[in-house]
Design an enzyme around this catalytic site. Structure first.
Site, PDB file in Angstrom:
ATOM      1  N   GLY A 239       0.749  -1.245   0.000  1.00 12.60           N
ATOM      2  CA  GLY A 239       0.000   0.000   0.000  1.00 12.60           C
ATOM      3  C   GLY A 239       0.778   1.294   0.000  1.00 12.60           C
ATOM      4  O   GLY A 239       0.177   2.364  -0.141  1.00 12.60           O
ATOM      5  N   GLU A 275       3.864  -6.750   1.648  1.00  9.66           N
ATOM      6  CA  GLU A 275       3.367  -7.116   0.316  1.00  9.66           C
ATOM      7  C   GLU A 275       3.311  -5.900  -0.604  1.00  9.66           C
ATOM      8  O   GLU A 275       2.237  -5.537  -1.099  1.00  9.66           O
ATOM      9  CB  GLU A 275       1.950  -7.697   0.431  1.00  9.66           C
ATOM     10  N   PRO A 276       4.431  -5.230  -0.822  1.00  6.67           N
ATOM     11  CA  PRO A 276       4.370  -4.061  -1.698  1.00  6.67           C
ATOM     12  C   PRO A 276       4.184  -4.470  -3.164  1.00  6.67           C
ATOM     13  O   PRO A 276       4.783  -5.446  -3.619  1.00  6.67           O
ATOM     14  CB  PRO A 276       5.733  -3.388  -1.497  1.00  6.67           C
ATOM     15  N   GLY A 277       3.335  -3.759  -3.861  1.00  3.98           N
ATOM     16  CA  GLY A 277       3.182  -3.944  -5.297  1.00  3.98           C
ATOM     17  C   GLY A 277       3.643  -2.684  -6.004  1.00  3.98           C
ATOM     18  O   GLY A 277       4.739  -2.601  -6.549  1.00  3.98           O
ATOM     19  N   ARG A 314      -6.227   3.200 -15.513  1.00  2.00           N
ATOM     20  CA  ARG A 314      -6.199   3.954 -14.251  1.00  2.00           C
ATOM     21  C   ARG A 314      -6.815   5.347 -14.341  1.00  2.00           C
ATOM     22  O   ARG A 314      -7.566   5.735 -13.447  1.00  2.00           O
ATOM     23  CB  ARG A 314      -4.773   4.018 -13.684  1.00  2.00           C
ATOM     24  N   TYR A 318      -9.793   5.412 -11.797  1.00  2.39           N
ATOM     25  CA  TYR A 318      -9.480   6.038 -10.505  1.00  2.39           C
ATOM     26  C   TYR A 318      -9.218   7.536 -10.627  1.00  2.39           C
ATOM     27  O   TYR A 318      -8.656   8.132  -9.697  1.00  2.39           O
ATOM     28  CB  TYR A 318      -8.212   5.433  -9.899  1.00  2.39           C
ATOM     29  N   CYS A 346     -14.322   4.245 -28.086  1.00  4.46           N
ATOM     30  CA  CYS A 346     -15.582   4.987 -28.178  1.00  4.46           C
ATOM     31  C   CYS A 346     -16.224   5.169 -26.814  1.00  4.46           C
ATOM     32  O   CYS A 346     -17.289   4.606 -26.524  1.00  4.46           O
ATOM     33  CB  CYS A 346     -16.525   4.252 -29.119  1.00  4.46           C
ATOM     34  N   GLU A 347     -15.562   5.886 -25.945  1.00  8.48           N
ATOM     35  CA  GLU A 347     -16.059   6.213 -24.607  1.00  8.48           C
ATOM     36  C   GLU A 347     -15.457   7.566 -24.251  1.00  8.48           C
ATOM     37  O   GLU A 347     -14.251   7.758 -24.433  1.00  8.48           O
ATOM     38  CB  GLU A 347     -15.527   5.233 -23.551  1.00  8.48           C
TER      39      GLU A 347
END
Ligand SMILES: *Cc1c(COP(=O)(O)O)cnc(C)c1O
Length: 421
Positions: A239, A275-277, A314, A318, A346-347
């Site tokens: 995190g 648990e770093p990503g 992303r 987000y 097409c969005e």
């Protein structure tokens, strides 16, 4: 810090010029720097030394097997959240003794896979899951090492879609019920309690929420030990955030994080797992795209790229910011203008940035999205029947395609027309 710098007027990944990769593989593509991945992994191990620890890379942030092999060979453990990720870790040569299985809905099949292939620990998230694991392990005649994921009810103060440590989130069991749940774990056959697990969210930019959560974990450790449980490992989740812009305030460094962990938990005699990503993979990757068109709109101009929301979701998902820079270094004091940077999907959501000051780019020019290594390629889809884009790994002056772009034949051959149609 990363290893994507301008050299002789062109953006490089370590010693390889981005235009050279673009010419070889075509755009868009992801490119990762081995030196940056290595550096970020090492920052965490150094930050936790001398505590006994294991840094388990959160595979979900970047799951290419070549990247996992690189990190695994450095000694990293892996945090997996599905049978597929477990298979990836094993394919990268990581032993089960360094794989932690997280996730809120592990199936019995996934449990069996990990118990047969070897597993360091399951991070159990509910009582029904714990009972299922007990049954599966008992049927196989093995004992499953477990930590229970507790929800410490702290506000991670991050984007709502990536906050996981408040009581209203679906993750873990309320910390207030931990005694009850650990007592059941001790009674159930086929389980062995080894520790406590917590993960409060992603892209945290302050240490305070971590510290609040870990303080509760320290108290819980003492309480559970008093109740007769063996708590030898503390899994603190991932995190830690990364800077997505050059200008905004920098999130805490792994060294600050490590110092806090030692202060809050160092006296408990536990092995620490983290648990770093994102902090390992995020700034280790770029998404490189070409300008298809420069379109003059009503009061705004658009840069239309060959990358789209299906390649990097992303910003759409987000409201995330990515710095977008030209691959050819603009001369000092060259003019800029605001552009809406968009993809061809097409969005309306297929917009990477609005009113972004960019140099005056032309058709065919290359641009690079910074900090795209985490939650980039792994969240890509083939929406609009756009093939998944290649991934490239650079190490020094070497580069290699580590996932090729599928051909349209491969894509079409995945569909079948029923004989009765
Ligand atoms: C997503 C996740 C991580 C990694 O989070 P980052 O923000 O990428 O460090 C670690 N552990 C668990 C359980 C997760 O769900």
């Amino acid at each position: 810090m990363d290893h994507f710098l301008y050299r002789d007027g062109a953006l490089h990944a370590e010693d390889v010029a981005i235009p050279e990769i673009a010419a070889a593989v075509g755009t868009p593509f992801y490119v990762y720097s081995a030196a940056t991945l290595t550096r970020h992994y090492r920052l965490f191990t150094e930050a936790l030394t001398p505590l006994p620890h294991l840094v388990c890379f959160a595979i979900k942030s970047l799951s290419n097997v070549a990247v996992l092999k690189l990190l695994g060979d450095l000694g990293a453990g892996m945090d997996v959240v599905s049978g597929g990720e477990y298979r990836r870790a094993k394919a990268a040569g990581v032993p089960g003794s360094r794989i932690v299985f997280s996730g809120v809905g592990k199936t019995r099949e996934e449990m069996r896979l990990a118990l047969e292939g070897g597993i360091r620990q399951f991070n159990v998230e509910s009582e029904p899951e714990m009972r299922a694991l007990s049954e599966v392990a008992t049927a196989l005649g093995v004992v499953a090492p477990i930590a229970v994921r507790v929800n410490p009810d702290v506000d991670a103060r991050t984007h709502a879609k990536i906050a996981t440590g408040k009581s209203e989130n679906k993750f873990g069991i309320p910390i207030a019920r931990a005694s009850e749940v650990y007592a059941e774990a001790a009674r159930l056959p086929g389980l062995r309690v080894v520790g406590i697990d917590v993960h409060i969210g992603s892209q945290l930019t302050e240490l305070a929420p971590f510290e609040a959560a870990y303080t509760k974990v320290a108290e819980l450790t003492q309480r559970l030990r008093g109740e007769g449980h063996v708590i030898e490992r503390l899994d603190l989740g991932g995190g830690l955030g990364i800077p997505y812009t050059r200008s905004n305030e920098a999130p805490p460094l792994p060294s600050d994080y490590g110092a806090m962990v030692k202060r809050v938990l160092g006296g408990l005699g536990c092995e620490i797992e983290i648990e770093p990503g994102r902090l390992i993979s995020g700034n280790s990757g770029l998404l490189v795209a070409s300008v298809i068109y420069v379109k003059q709109g009503e009061g705004r101009d658009f840069l239309i790229l060959d990358a789209a929301m299906n390649d990097l979701v992303r910003p759409a998902m987000y409201e995330a910011h990515h710095d977008i820079i030209p691959v050819t270094e603009p001369p000092p004091a060259s003019p800029t203008q605001p552009f809406d940077v968009v993809g061809p999907v097409c969005e309306t959501g297929d917009t990477f940035a609005r009113g972004r000051e960019m140099p005056l780019l032309a058709e065919g020019d290359l641009v690079a999205f910074r900090s795209a290594g985490a939650y980039g390629a792994v969240m890509a889809s083939e929406y609009n029947s756009r093939p998944l884009i290649p991934e490239v790994l650079v190490k020094g002056d070497h580069f290699a395609v580590i996932r090729a772009r599928p051909s349209f034949d491969e894509i079409l051959n995945r569909d079948t027309i029923p004989s009765w149609l």
